[in-house]
Design a protein around this motif. Structure first.
Motif, PDB file in Angstrom:
ATOM      1  N   ASP A 252       0.878  -1.172   0.042  1.00 17.89           N
ATOM      2  CA  ASP A 252       0.043  -0.197   0.049  1.00 17.89           C
ATOM      3  C   ASP A 252       0.723   1.260   0.089  1.00 17.89           C
ATOM      4  OD1 ASP A 252      -2.247  -1.766   0.287  1.00 17.89           O
ATOM      5  OD2 ASP A 252      -2.490  -1.674   2.255  1.00 17.89           O
ATOM      6  N   GLU A 253       2.098   1.156   0.551  1.00 20.45           N
ATOM      7  CA  GLU A 253       2.954   2.326   0.819  1.00 20.45           C
ATOM      8  C   GLU A 253       3.530   3.047  -0.671  1.00 20.45           C
ATOM      9  OE1 GLU A 253       3.219  -0.239   2.466  1.00 20.45           O
ATOM     10  OE2 GLU A 253       2.905   0.157   4.624  1.00 20.45           O
ATOM     11  N   ARG A 254       3.544   1.989  -1.702  1.00 13.24           N
ATOM     12  CA  ARG A 254       4.084   2.304  -2.885  1.00 13.24           C
ATOM     13  C   ARG A 254       3.514   3.715  -3.621  1.00 13.24           C
ATOM     14  NH1 ARG A 254       4.046   1.383  -8.376  1.00 13.24           N
ATOM     15  NH2 ARG A 254       5.893   1.010  -9.270  1.00 13.24           N
ATOM     16  N   ALA A 255       2.489   3.583  -3.491  1.00 14.09           N
ATOM     17  CA  ALA A 255       1.565   4.889  -4.196  1.00 14.09           C
ATOM     18  C   ALA A 255       1.814   6.105  -3.516  1.00 14.09           C
ATOM     19  CB  ALA A 255       0.060   4.619  -4.223  1.00 14.09           C
ATOM     20  N   LEU A 256       2.433   6.072  -2.113  1.00  9.60           N
ATOM     21  CA  LEU A 256       2.658   7.132  -1.522  1.00  9.60           C
ATOM     22  C   LEU A 256       4.296   7.766  -1.630  1.00  9.60           C
ATOM     23  CD1 LEU A 256       1.122   6.317   1.980  1.00  9.60           C
ATOM     24  CD2 LEU A 256      -0.081   7.757   0.272  1.00  9.60           C
ATOM     25  N   MET A 257       4.756   6.929  -2.281  1.00 10.54           N
ATOM     26  CA  MET A 257       6.391   7.234  -2.525  1.00 10.54           C
ATOM     27  C   MET A 257       6.628   7.396  -3.992  1.00 10.54           C
ATOM     28  SD  MET A 257       8.183   4.745   0.569  1.00 10.54           S
ATOM     29  CE  MET A 257       7.307   3.378   0.187  1.00 10.54           C
ATOM     30  N   VAL A 258       6.052   6.838  -4.909  1.00 11.44           N
ATOM     31  CA  VAL A 258       6.440   6.794  -6.254  1.00 11.44           C
ATOM     32  C   VAL A 258       5.933   7.696  -7.091  1.00 11.44           C
ATOM     33  CG1 VAL A 258       6.771   5.434  -8.416  1.00 11.44           C
ATOM     34  CG2 VAL A 258       6.838   4.299  -6.078  1.00 11.44           C
ATOM     35  N   VAL A 259       6.608   8.435  -7.892  1.00  6.67           N
ATOM     36  CA  VAL A 259       6.307   9.635  -8.924  1.00  6.67           C
ATOM     37  C   VAL A 259       6.598   8.939 -10.390  1.00  6.67           C
ATOM     38  CG1 VAL A 259       6.397  11.886  -9.862  1.00  6.67           C
ATOM     39  CG2 VAL A 259       6.630  11.471  -7.496  1.00  6.67           C
ATOM     40  N   PRO A 260       5.601   8.381 -10.899  1.00  5.38           N
ATOM     41  CA  PRO A 260       6.005   7.320 -12.082  1.00  5.38           C
ATOM     42  C   PRO A 260       6.794   8.478 -13.307  1.00  5.38           C
ATOM     43  CG  PRO A 260       3.722   6.967 -11.507  1.00  5.38           C
ATOM     44  CD  PRO A 260       4.228   8.224 -10.685  1.00  5.38           C
ATOM     45  N   GLY A 261       7.954   7.672 -13.732  1.00  6.33           N
ATOM     46  CA  GLY A 261       8.743   8.299 -14.513  1.00  6.33           C
ATOM     47  C   GLY A 261       9.688   9.284 -14.170  1.00  6.33           C
ATOM     48  N   ASN A 262       9.655   9.678 -12.854  1.00  7.85           N
ATOM     49  CA  ASN A 262      10.341  10.617 -12.183  1.00  7.85           C
ATOM     50  C   ASN A 262      11.269  10.258 -11.093  1.00  7.85           C
ATOM     51  OD1 ASN A 262      11.471  13.213 -11.183  1.00  7.85           O
ATOM     52  ND2 ASN A 262       9.885  14.254 -11.777  1.00  7.85           N
ATOM     53  N   PHE A 263      12.631   9.882 -11.277  1.00  7.13           N
ATOM     54  CA  PHE A 263      13.508   9.505 -10.494  1.00  7.13           C
ATOM     55  C   PHE A 263      13.793  10.385  -9.352  1.00  7.13           C
ATOM     56  CE2 PHE A 263      17.777   8.732  -8.814  1.00  7.13           C
ATOM     57  CZ  PHE A 263      17.522   7.389  -8.386  1.00  7.13           C
ATOM     58  N   ALA A 264      13.952  11.640  -9.565  1.00  5.77           N
ATOM     59  CA  ALA A 264      14.376  12.637  -8.568  1.00  5.77           C
ATOM     60  C   ALA A 264      13.329  12.913  -7.727  1.00  5.77           C
ATOM     61  CB  ALA A 264      14.836  13.742  -9.154  1.00  5.77           C
ATOM     62  N   ALA A 265      11.915  13.073  -8.237  1.00  6.33           N
ATOM     63  CA  ALA A 265      11.061  13.398  -7.379  1.00  6.33           C
ATOM     64  C   ALA A 265      10.353  12.317  -6.474  1.00  6.33           C
ATOM     65  CB  ALA A 265       9.587  13.536  -8.244  1.00  6.33           C
ATOM     66  N   THR A 266      10.771  10.867  -7.023  1.00  7.22           N
ATOM     67  CA  THR A 266      10.476   9.840  -6.278  1.00  7.22           C
ATOM     68  C   THR A 266      11.505   9.654  -5.117  1.00  7.22           C
ATOM     69  OG1 THR A 266       9.714   8.520  -8.298  1.00  7.22           O
ATOM     70  CG2 THR A 266      10.497   7.313  -6.308  1.00  7.22           C
ATOM     71  N   VAL A 267      12.891  10.033  -5.241  1.00  3.63           N
ATOM     72  CA  VAL A 267      13.718   9.903  -4.378  1.00  3.63           C
ATOM     73  C   VAL A 267      13.374  11.172  -3.174  1.00  3.63           C
ATOM     74  CG1 VAL A 267      16.248  10.740  -3.727  1.00  3.63           C
ATOM     75  CG2 VAL A 267      15.587   9.172  -5.716  1.00  3.63           C
ATOM     76  N   ASP A 268      12.686  12.366  -3.605  1.00  2.29           N
ATOM     77  CA  ASP A 268      12.208  13.416  -2.369  1.00  2.29           C
ATOM     78  C   ASP A 268      11.227  12.783  -1.843  1.00  2.29           C
ATOM     79  OD1 ASP A 268      14.399  14.877  -3.312  1.00  2.29           O
ATOM     80  OD2 ASP A 268      13.084  15.990  -4.933  1.00  2.29           O
ATOM     81  N   LYS A 269      10.154  12.209  -2.328  1.00  3.28           N
ATOM     82  CA  LYS A 269       8.783  11.535  -1.708  1.00  3.28           C
ATOM     83  C   LYS A 269       9.372  10.483  -0.840  1.00  3.28           C
ATOM     84  CE  LYS A 269       5.065  11.569  -3.178  1.00  3.28           C
ATOM     85  NZ  LYS A 269       3.490  11.097  -3.992  1.00  3.28           N
ATOM     86  N   ILE A 270      10.225   9.651  -1.097  1.00  2.00           N
ATOM     87  CA  ILE A 270      10.794   8.435  -0.240  1.00  2.00           C
ATOM     88  C   ILE A 270      11.465   9.262   1.223  1.00  2.00           C
ATOM     89  CG2 ILE A 270      12.353   6.662   0.011  1.00  2.00           C
ATOM     90  CD1 ILE A 270      11.849   5.824  -2.747  1.00  2.00           C
ATOM     91  N   THR A 271      12.237  10.316   0.845  1.00  2.00           N
ATOM     92  CA  THR A 271      12.835  10.951   1.869  1.00  2.00           C
ATOM     93  C   THR A 271      11.919  11.355   2.887  1.00  2.00           C
ATOM     94  OG1 THR A 271      14.857  11.178   0.587  1.00  2.00           O
ATOM     95  CG2 THR A 271      14.503  12.735   2.419  1.00  2.00           C
TER      96      THR A 271
END
Length: 736
Positions: free
Chosen positions: A122-141
Motif C-alpha cells: 500500500d505504501e508504494r503509491a505514497l512514495m512513487v512518482v511514475p517516470g520521475n526518479f528525482a521526485a521519487t527520491v524526494d518523496k521517499i525521503t
C-alpha cells in the motif's frame, strides 16, 4: 610452559583436539550448504589529492607532506563510508526499484523484485512518482522522515536486505590504491543488478558530498570575512568622518601644512619686524640729528598743525599700505594705497619748502638740503612706525593662532592614529578575504573527482567460501580447544608431580603411586606401580642403613592431612611388597573395609582397630588393640600403623614420636593450602627429631612419573615416547 609440557598437553588431549574440530567442520559444512552466491563489481575514482594542480600550485611550491595526504585520503574514505552516504544510497536504490513495473536483470532480479513487492504494497503509491526518479527520491525521503516507524525506516534498519545500511556498509570496500591518487571501490551482493547500481549510487553520492563538504569549509570562512570586512569598512569610514568634521569645525584643510605655513609666516614676520625696527631707530636718530641743525625752526615745524596733520595722514596711509602688502590684497588696492602715500609725501615736501625760506644753516649747509633730508627721514620714520605697528599686530595674530593650533595637534594625531589602525585592520581583513576566495577557487578546481573505471555488470558469481569456512572452523575450534587445554594446564594449581610436591611441602619424596583412573589400557599400570614400590622399598632400606637400631622391628606410621588421600591403599601395597620381599610385616589399620587376617606362614598379618580415646593416648602399637597382647611383635620386621586424617582427628603424639618413619600420603590432584602447611607444622612438633617424615605422592598422572620410572612402558613400543623422553632429559640437563 616448556616444550615438553606442551607436547604432553597435546598428546594427552589429542583425541579431543581432533574429534571436536572435525565435528565443528562437519557442522559448518552442512550449515553452509545453502549459502547465496555473491556478485562483485568495482570502480576506480581519481582524486588528484597527492599530485593534482590548483590555482595555488606552482613549480617552486613545496610538495605536500605524507601526513597531510594521508589525512585527506582518510577524510575522503570516511565520506564514502559515512552513515548519511549509506542512507542516501539506500533511498536512491529503493526509488530505482520502486519505479520498476517488472523485474529487470540489469537493475533488480526476479527473486528480489518479488520480495520487494511483497514487502511494500500500500505504501508504494505514497512514495512513487511514475517516470520521475528525482521526485521519487524526494518523496521517499519525506516519507522516511515523517515518522520513526514506517516501512522505509524498517528497510534501512533491517539487518538483511539490499537497502539495509549495515549490509551496504559491510559489503562495500573502499581503499587507496598504493600511494597513488586513485581509490578503489568494490561492492558485493547476491543480485548482480543491485551490485552494479548500488556501486554507481555510492560513487555519485560520495563525490557530491565530498565536494559539498570541501566547499563548505571555505563558505563559512568567507561569510566571516565578509561580515568583518563590512564592520571594518564602517569603522574606517566613521574614523575618516570624525577627522573631516573636526577639520570643518576648526577650519583645517591640512593641519600639518597649515601649521608649517603659520610657523614660516611667523618667522618671516619676526625677521621683518626687527629689520623695520632697526630702520625706525636709524630714521629716528637721523631726524634728531637734523632737528639739531634746524635749531629754532624745528620748533616751528613741530608745532605746525598743518604739517602734523599731513604727517598723521601719511602714517595712516603707510599703515594701510603695509597691511595691504602683507595680507596679499588685490594689486589694484595696493597700487592705489602706494599712490596715496607718494602723494602725501610730495605734499609735505612742497609745504615745507614753501613755508620756509631758503638759507644756510650754521654749518654753511643750504637749508633746503637740510629740510629735504629731515623731511625724508621723518617720512621714513613715520613709515617705519606704521609698519612696526602692523608687525606687532601680526605678532598678536600669530600668538592667537598658536594658541588655537597647539591643542589641536593631539586631537589630529589621535584621529589620524584611529584612521591608521582602522585602515590596517581593514586591509588585513581584505587580504584574508582574498586568500579565502583564492582557496575556495583552488578547492573547486583541485577536488574534481572523476570516475576512471566505471562499474561493470557482474556476469559470474564469486567463488564459494564454503570450503574456506570449513577450514577456518576446523582451525579455529582446534586452536580454541588447544588454548583451553593450555590455559587449564597453566592455571592448574594442583601438586601434580614429585618435584612440585617437594617444593610445596619441604619434604623428601619417599615414592609415588600412579593415577589408575586416568591411565589408558596401553599403559602397564601394574608394572609402573611395582617399580614405584621398589623405589619405596629402596628408600626404606637406605633409612635402615643410615639409622641402625637395636630393636628387631621397625615402626612406620602412615598419615594424611585429609581424608580420601589413598593412605590405606598405599600402606597395604607397601606391606604386601615387603612381605613379597620375604619380610615379616604387621599392618594395623582403621579401614572399615579391612578385616583381620594372617597368612599361612604367619609372616604377614593385618589387624583393624577402632578410633577411640585409646588411639590418642597410645604410646606404642600395643595400645591400639586389646588382643594385641597375643601377638609377638618381635616376630615382625616391620610394623605399619595407619593413622586417621589429622584434619578431623586428634593426633596421637606419643605414637608418632615413637615411630621411626612417618609417611605423609598426599593426593597429587589437589592443591597444597595454608591449612596443610599448618597441619605439617603441628605434625613436625609431634614427631620430634627421631622420627623422620617423608612424602608419598598418590594419584600422579603417568606422564609425570617419568622422572622416577623412565619411559612409560606400553604393550607396543611407540616412536614418540623415546623422543619425548629425550626432550625431557635435555630439559633436565639444561635446568641442572
Amino acid at each position: 610452559m616448556s616444550f615438553v609440557q606442551f607436547l604432553r598437553v597435546l598428546s594427552k588431549n589429542l583425541k579431543w583436539l581432533i574429534l571436536f574440530p572435525v565435528l565443528i567442520a562437519i557442522l559448518v559444512y552442512f550449515l553452509t550448504g545453502k549459502l547465496p552466491r555473491e556478485y562483485q563489481s568495482a570502480t576506480t575514482v581519481y582524486t588528484g589529492i597527492a599530485s593534482g594542480y590548483g590555482i595555488t600550485s606552482s613549480e617552486d611550491a613545496p610538495r605536500a607532506d605524507y601526513f597531510s595526504i594521508n589525512n585527506a585520503f582518510d577524510n575522503l574514505l570516511a565520506t564514502v563510508t559515512a552513515r548519511q552516504t549509506m542512507e542516501d544510497v539506500a533511498v536512491k536504490l529503493l526509488a530505482q526499484h520502486l519505479l520498476l513495473e517488472m523485474p529487470d536483470p540489469l537493475i533488480l532480479g526476479e527473486k528480489s523484485f518479488a520480495e520487494l513487492k511483497n514487502t511494500i504494497t500500500d505504501e508504494r503509491a505514497l512514495m512513487v512518482v511514475p517516470g520521475n526518479f528525482a521526485a521519487t527520491v524526494d518523496k521517499i525521503t519525506k516519507y522516511k522522515n515523517s515518522s520513526t516507524d514506517n516501512i522505509v525506516v524498517k528497510l534501512l534498519s533491517d539487518p538483511k536486505g539490499h537497502y539495509s545500511l549495515g549490509v551496504i556498509s559491510k559489503n562495500l570496500t573502499a581503499s587507496r590504491k598504493s600511494s597513488s591518487d586513485f581509490i578503489d571501490l568494490t561492492y558485493k551482493s547476491d543480485d548482480p543488478g543491485v551490485c552494479l547500481n548500488t556501486l554507481k549510487f555510492i560513487t555519485e553520492v560520495f563525490i557530491d558530498k565530498y565536494k559539498t563538504l570541501k566547499g563548505a569549509e571555505t563558505v563559512n570562512v568567507l561569510k566571516w570575512f565578509e561580515a568583518r570586512l563590512k564592520d571594518a569598512a564602517a569603522e574606517l569610514n566613521n574614523s575618516e568622518n570624525k577627522l573631516k568634521d573636526f577639520g570643518i569645525r576648526n577650519k583645517i584643510i591640512n593641519y600639518y601644512e597649515q601649521a608649517k605655513a603659520v610657523a614660516i609666516e611667523n618667522e618671516t614676520n619676526e625677521t621683518d619686524y626687527y629689520k623695520e625696527l632697526m630702520m625706525y631707530e636709524a630714521s629716528k636718530r637721523a631726524v634728531a640729528r637734523l632737528e639739531d641743525q634746524l635749531e629754532s625752526r624745528e620748533i616751528l615745524l613741530r608745532n605746525n598743525a598743518e604739517l602734523n596733520r599731513l604727517r598723521k595722514e601719511l602714517g595712516i596711509a603707510h599703515e594701510e599700505y603695509e597691511r595691504a602688502k602683507i595680507y596679499s590684497n588685490s594689486p589694484e588696492k595696493v597700487a592705489k594705497l602706494a599712490t596715496k602715500v607718494d602723494a602725501l609725501k610730495q605734499e609735505i615736501r612742497l609745504w615745507v619748502l614753501q613755508y620756509y625760506s631758503l638759507n644756510n644753516t650754521i654749518e654753511s649747509v643750504p637749508m633746503n638740503v637740510v629740510l629735504e633730508n629731515w623731511l625724508k627721514e621723518v617720512i621714513a620714520m613715520d613709515g617705519s612706525e606704521a609698519r612696526l605697528q602692523v608687525y606687532i599686530d601680526r605678532r598678536k595674530e600669530f600668538d592667537r593662532k598658536y594658541n588655537e593650533f597647539s591643542p589641536l595637534n593631539m586631537q589630529v594625531s589621535r584621529l589620524e592614529r584611529e584612521i591608521s589602525v582602522a585602515e590596517r585592520q581593514y586591509l588585513e581583513i581584505l587580504h584574508g578575504y582574498h586568500l579565502a576566495k583564492l582557496r575556495q577557487q583552488n578547492i573547486e578546481m583541485s577536488n574534481n573527482l572523476q570516475v576512471m573505471d566505471n562499474p561493470v555488470f557482474p556476469t559470474k558469481p564469486l567463488a564459494s567460501k564454503r570450503l574456506l569456512l570449513v577450514i577456518l572452523s576446523f582451525l579455529a575450534s582446534f586452536f580454541f580447544l588447544l588454548v583451553y587445554f593450555i590455559a587449564k594446564e597453566l592455571l592448574d594449581s594442583s601438586i601434580k608431580n614429585t618435584a612440585r610436591a617437594e617444593e610445596l611441602t619441604g619434604l623428601k619424596i619417599f615414592s609415588a603411586l600412579p593415577n589408575r583412573m586416568s591411565a589408558t589400557n596401553s599403559l602397564q599400570i601394574g608394572r609402573i606401580e611395582n617399580t614405584l614400590l621398589d623405589y619405596a622399598v629402596s628408600n626404606l632400606k637406605i633409612e635402615l642403613e643410615n639409622n641402625p637400631q637395636t630393636s628387631t622391628n621397625y615402626l612406620i606410621t602412615v598419615i594424611s592431612s585429609r581424608e580420601m588421600e589413598g593412605k590405606s591403599y598405599a600402606a597395604q601395597k607397601l606391606a604386601e611388597k615387603l612381605y613379597n620381599l620375604d619380610y615379616s610385616v604387621l599392618y594395623i589399620s582403621n579401614d572399615d573395609n579391612m578385616e583381620d587376617a594372617e597368612t599361612d606362614d604367619r609372616r604377614f598379618r593385618t589387624l583393624r582397630y577402632d578410633i577411640t580415646s585409646r588411639l590418642f593416648s597410645a604410646k606404642t602399637e600395643e595400645n591400639l588393640l586389646p588382643e594385641f597382647s597375643r601377638v609377638n611383635r618381635n616376630s615382625f620386621n616391620f610394623i605399619i600403623v595407619e593413622i586417621p586424617a589429622i584434619s578431623i582427628n586428634a593426633l596421637p603424639n606419643q605414637l608418632i614420636r615413637n615411630s621411626r618413619l612417618s609417611l605423609l600420603v598426599v593426593d597429587a590432584r589437589r592443591s597444597w593450602t595454608a591449612a596443610d602447611e599448618n597441619i605439617m607444622k603441628l605434625f613436625r612438633k609431634a614427631a620430634g627429631e627421631e622420627n623422620k617424615i617423608m612424602l608419598w605422592l598418590n594419584h600422579v598422572e603417568p606422564e609425570d612419573l617419568e622422572n622416577m620410572v623412565g619411559a612409560m612402558p606400553k604393550a607396543k613400543k611407540s616412536q614418540a615416547r623415546p623422543a619425548l623422553k629425550q626432550e625431557e632429559v635435555d630439559a633436565d640437563e639444561e635446568t641442572a
